[in-house]
Write a protein that holds these residues in place. Structure first.
Motif, PDB file in Angstrom:
ATOM      1  N   CYS A  59      16.445  32.142 -14.147  1.00  6.97           N
ATOM      2  CA  CYS A  59      15.592  30.953 -14.242  1.00  6.97           C
ATOM      3  C   CYS A  59      16.346  29.655 -14.483  1.00  6.97           C
ATOM      4  O   CYS A  59      15.757  28.580 -14.369  1.00  6.97           O
TER       5      CYS A  59
ATOM      6  N   PHE B 192       5.589  33.959 -15.544  1.00  4.11           N
ATOM      7  CA  PHE B 192       6.191  35.060 -14.781  1.00  4.11           C
ATOM      8  C   PHE B 192       7.629  35.250 -15.209  1.00  4.11           C
ATOM      9  O   PHE B 192       8.375  34.270 -15.353  1.00  4.11           O
ATOM     10  N   CYS B 193       8.005  36.503 -15.410  1.00  2.36           N
ATOM     11  CA  CYS B 193       9.401  36.837 -15.713  1.00  2.36           C
ATOM     12  C   CYS B 193       9.943  37.678 -14.574  1.00  2.36           C
ATOM     13  O   CYS B 193       9.570  38.849 -14.418  1.00  2.36           O
TER      14      CYS B 193
END
Ligand code: SF4
Length: 210
Positions: free
Chosen positions: A132, A61-62
């Motif tokens: 992130c 997932f981005c």
């Protein structure tokens, strides 16, 4: 500690193809072309071994791509780290100075929803990213202050941590090795591997002022 300890990893049930570990992976580490300019970061150590195992169920997932698409502007944190953004005392700005704080908070909630739905055991995330990063992120980059790094997580990693989800950076080589040995018992742990915050680079960059 946001990473799982060696004792915690030992205590977790060993994964099998019938009961795989659910892992959340930064999209770019998975090899998806979701970096700001459409690049990916799929060339990291241990990736092939991780993705080649039937004992894991990987969800890539981005969060930034989910909100702004790709390509997109480069953004960084100003005034603090991801926890500070969550607490309203730091902001997310693009290089052009556009305020992306609200969008990043939405990105973090989407990532958390994905993680909860997948019941992830651990998230393996790309370090340095304003979203992130889990150990090191920029405090500004091409806008003032120029290219200054700070300790701490990005906004999405901070959100996962506050929800109690364990987060590991791909540069946390010691913890990554322990996870991989549990996933694949044939994996030989490098006894000299260190997590990012134990590395010479980290200790040198963030050494206390004398
Ligand atoms: S680090 Fe996170 S936000 Fe940046 S490209 Fe990778 S997955 Fe997307």
């Amino acid at each position: 500690m946001h990473r799982p300890s060696a004792a915690e990893i030992d205590a977790w049930p060993s994964p099998t193809p019938d009961a795989p570990w659910s892992l959340l992976l930064s999209g770019c580490l998975h090899g998806n072309a979701c970096g700001v300019d459409g690049t990916d970061y799929g060339g990291w150590d241990l990736r092939a071994r991780l993705l080649g195992s039937k004992n894991v169920d990987v969800t890539p997932f981005c969060p930034e791509d989910a909100i702004w698409g790709t390509p997109r502007a480069l953004c960084d944190l100003h005034g603090g780290n991801g926890f500070d953004v969550l607490d309203g005392t730091a902001r997310v700005l693009t290089e052009a100075g556009e305020d992306w704080t609200a969008g990043m908070l939405e990105a973090a909630q989407r990532m958390l929803a994905v993680a909860m739905r997948a019941r992830v055991r651990v998230a393996i995330l790309m370090d340095i990213s304003a979203a992130c990063g889990s150990q090191v992120i920029y405090l500004g980059r091409r806008t003032a202050p120029l290219k200054v790094l700070q300790r701490g997580p990005g906004v999405c990693a901070a959100t996962l941590m506050r929800a109690g989800i364990k987060v590991v950076a791909q540069r946390d080589l010691k913890t990554m090795g322990l996870l991989l040995r549990k996933i694949d018992p044939t994996h030989v742990v490098d006894a000299h591997a260190r997590d990012y915050d134990q590395s010479d680079w980290y200790r040198g960059y963030f050494k206390p002022a004398s």
